[in-house]
Design a protein around this motif. Structure first.
Motif, short mmCIF file in Angstrom:
data_model
loop_
_atom_site.label_atom_id
_atom_site.label_comp_id
_atom_site.label_asym_id
_atom_site.label_seq_id
_atom_site.Cartn_x
_atom_site.Cartn_y
_atom_site.Cartn_z
N LYS A 236 -1.51 5.54 5.94
CA LYS A 236 -1.02 5.47 7.33
C LYS A 236 -0.38 6.78 7.76
O LYS A 236 0.16 7.51 6.93
CB LYS A 236 0.10 4.41 7.42
CG LYS A 236 -0.31 3.00 7.26
CD LYS A 236 0.94 2.11 7.35
CE LYS A 236 0.59 0.66 7.07
NZ LYS A 236 1.78 -0.21 7.11
N LEU A 237 -0.34 6.97 9.06
CA LEU A 237 0.35 8.13 9.62
C LEU A 237 1.86 7.94 9.48
O LEU A 237 2.40 6.89 9.80
CB LEU A 237 -0.02 8.28 11.09
CG LEU A 237 0.27 9.64 11.72
CD1 LEU A 237 -0.51 10.74 11.03
CD2 LEU A 237 -0.07 9.63 13.18
N SER A 238 2.54 8.97 8.97
CA SER A 238 4.00 8.95 8.91
C SER A 238 4.51 10.26 9.48
O SER A 238 3.72 11.14 9.82
CB SER A 238 4.47 8.82 7.48
OG SER A 238 4.44 10.08 6.85
N ARG A 239 5.82 10.42 9.54
CA ARG A 239 6.35 11.67 10.10
C ARG A 239 5.99 12.88 9.23
O ARG A 239 6.10 14.00 9.66
CB ARG A 239 7.86 11.54 10.33
CG ARG A 239 8.69 11.61 9.08
CD ARG A 239 10.04 10.96 9.26
NE ARG A 239 9.94 9.54 8.97
CZ ARG A 239 10.99 8.74 8.80
NH1 ARG A 239 12.20 9.20 8.92
NH2 ARG A 239 10.80 7.46 8.51
#
Lengths: 361, 361
Positions: A236-239
């Motif tokens: 998943k996309l995270s910071r």
């Protein structure tokens, strides 16, 4: 319509020693967490060395543009993406430096670690001579197992008339690691995942014979999603970029499924008569324990899983670039078995595999 | 091996009026930039309404979890990605709520605006009955033109034996817009791009006839990358999500190429004998000016570009979901021409197109 896999060109750069990486990680954290790194790092007996294309790795005197440091300051996301893109464009330039005839019908770019348009594949094709009719396709965000969807897509393109389909995998896992996170899971990831890139061609039977090539005949492919496992492995996309989660139940699901899955692969390739001990195995080495588990469940000899463990040892887990590297090793090993059973796992949970047969035109 | 395109199911939700959006944007900026918004917004004569799945759009009293506000605080990237993923899962649930036989060989998920593994497509397939043998494929980050690569890939899968290939487009452009950027380019983007989703099936000739379907026969496809244009249109990761750049030279490149490109399409479909004025056109409405330019260069009547402009008017630019919506409109229009010439453009610069023939089994 048979498909053949040939002309592997790994992208080779100097690897970093695992023991140096662990030393550096400890020093980066001012030796406050040495015990955690000793406990959770993938040991240098399992992974001896890995490649990182990211600047700043194993660099004890980080510069102001160090990729990991600035990765945390989100205004510099553009910088990190720019570095990734430049790296991938260089890889494409080097992989295609010897290309002479440009008769490539399809160029598939496979990755789960950097996306940008135009892609390095599109930029490369735009530089080809006018006569070239190469069409670019992106196979992104399929995870570690993406080499098998790439074969399936290539096979379909060949069934649809393509003579040569190039697949180029570029994985920049090191760009997505969070250096400051010292959770056990992240320590494992940081000492398991590596960068890697490789190019190979899928070609029609006519093309394979006409050019007198060596490689693999693709005998069968199979893929299934295990129901109710959608939370067990995520990307998943995270910071900090893309982040992976992996539950401890994954090996249990795989252990439960893998035997029947491999039997169906063998039936699909009509190889029921081949003694099981004569089959080679290309198992995606997600981690040392996955290979160990599959060896145990399928009752494989050390020799049958050697190529998977050797790749893990020399290069780490290069995500989707790993399996093609292992296939290439099997091709170069003149004593290797004729049939190579390939299996890989990814988010879904997806179990995917195929059987390749070594052959020359 | 002929491929047919059928069973379009657009995902329908209530759109937002363009004039309300512009009013809201002005108010959000405390009316400091009204003049800029008046000058650069895509007018409500060109775009009457658009869909946004993002919370907070046209909401004059933003809540604490407003997506746009927190989009700027990068620690909440995870939140924004989570919202996008939930939205897409809902879309898949709704698009497949009437699915009865689950005889789908391939499910392609097409998007350039949110990536996560397992994808909503994989999660949906994991919920299918055990007998289903659907294999998921991601076609990500191809840009606005991705419906044509999707047709090309579907056609190859059908050539390789698939009977039914489902394509589901989900585009969440609104999740990537930067509300605080008041540059002319961003004002155009914010009032041009919209969210959208649609599902359709590509099927074999046998399947099409057996199920007595209506739809299109895929006559020809063509794609080329224009050399030395790689900087003219980009879609890159930024701190706010994906960000687009588009140079003013793009229309010039397209104008130069489009006439020969369409003639080659017509030759590819062996339709040289059909009077040009009897052809329908599905032009991806990247913006009003692109359609206008192509109409002028190709000397098309207003009727020939009506469906493209109507889609822009009612829904805005839904990226890769736009063309399938236009095809569906042509299918429902009983007075529409038999042959539909489709063209679209994207990063590369890539020019891509195809010709579809309306037909019933």
């Amino acid at each position: 319509m048979n498909s053949y896999i040939t002309n592997f060109i790994p992208h080779d750069v100097n690897p970093i020693l695992q023991k140096e990486t662990i030393k550096w990680l400890k020093a980066y954290h001012a030796h406050d967490f040495d015990e955690l790194f000793d406990r959770y790092s993938v040991s240098s007996e399992m992974i001896h060395s890995r490649v990182s294309y990211a600047s700043g790795v194993n660099n004890f005197t980080p510069k102001s543009d160090d990729l990991y440091r600035i990765g945390h300051a989100q205004p510099y996301m553009e910088h990190r993406a720019g570095e990734a893109q430049r790296t991938i464009q260089n890889i494409f330039d080097e992989l295609y430096s010897d290309e002479k005839d440009f008769q490539i019908d399809r160029l598939n770019h496979i990755s789960c670690s950097h996306y940008q348009s135009p892609s390095a594949a599109q930029i490369k094709v735009a530089s080809f001579p006018k006569e070239s009719k190469t069409i670019v396709n992106h196979l992104y965000h399929m995870g570690c197992y993406a080499a098998l969807p790439a074969l399936r897509n290539s096979q379909a393109m060949i069934a649809d008339g393509a003579q040569r389909v190039d697949n180029v995998h570029t994985e920049l896992c090191s760009f997505h690691l969070d250096r400051d996170d010292i959770s056990p899971e992240q320590i494992i990831m940081r000492t398991l995942f590596a960068d890697g890139a490789i190019k190979y061609s899928c070609v029609s039977e006519d093309h394979f014979k006409q050019h007198k090539l060596s490689g693999f005949k693709l005998l069968t492919l199979k893929e299934e999603i295990v129901p109710e496992t959608e939370k067990e492995m995520t990307w998943k996309l995270s910071r900090f970029g893309f982040a992976m989660t992996l539950s401890k139940k994954v090996p249990l699901y795989l252990a439960k499924k893998i035997e029947a899955f491999v039997e169906e692969l063998i039936q699909g390739a009509q190889l029921e008569q081949v003694p099981r001990e004569e089959l080679g195995f290309a198992i995606h080495p997600g981690g040392p324990k996955i290979v160990e588990l599959i060896q145990k469940v399928l009752k494989l000899s050390d020799g049958q899983v050697k190529h998977s463990l050797d790749m893990l040892y020399h290069r780490g887990n290069m995500s989707s670039a790993t399996l093609p590297h292992i296939w290439n090793t099997y091709l170069k090993d003149t004593k290797a078995p004729r049939y190579i059973v390939t299996v890989a796992f990814g988010p879904g949970l997806t179990i995917t595999g195929g059987i390749l047969e070594k052959c020359s035109a």
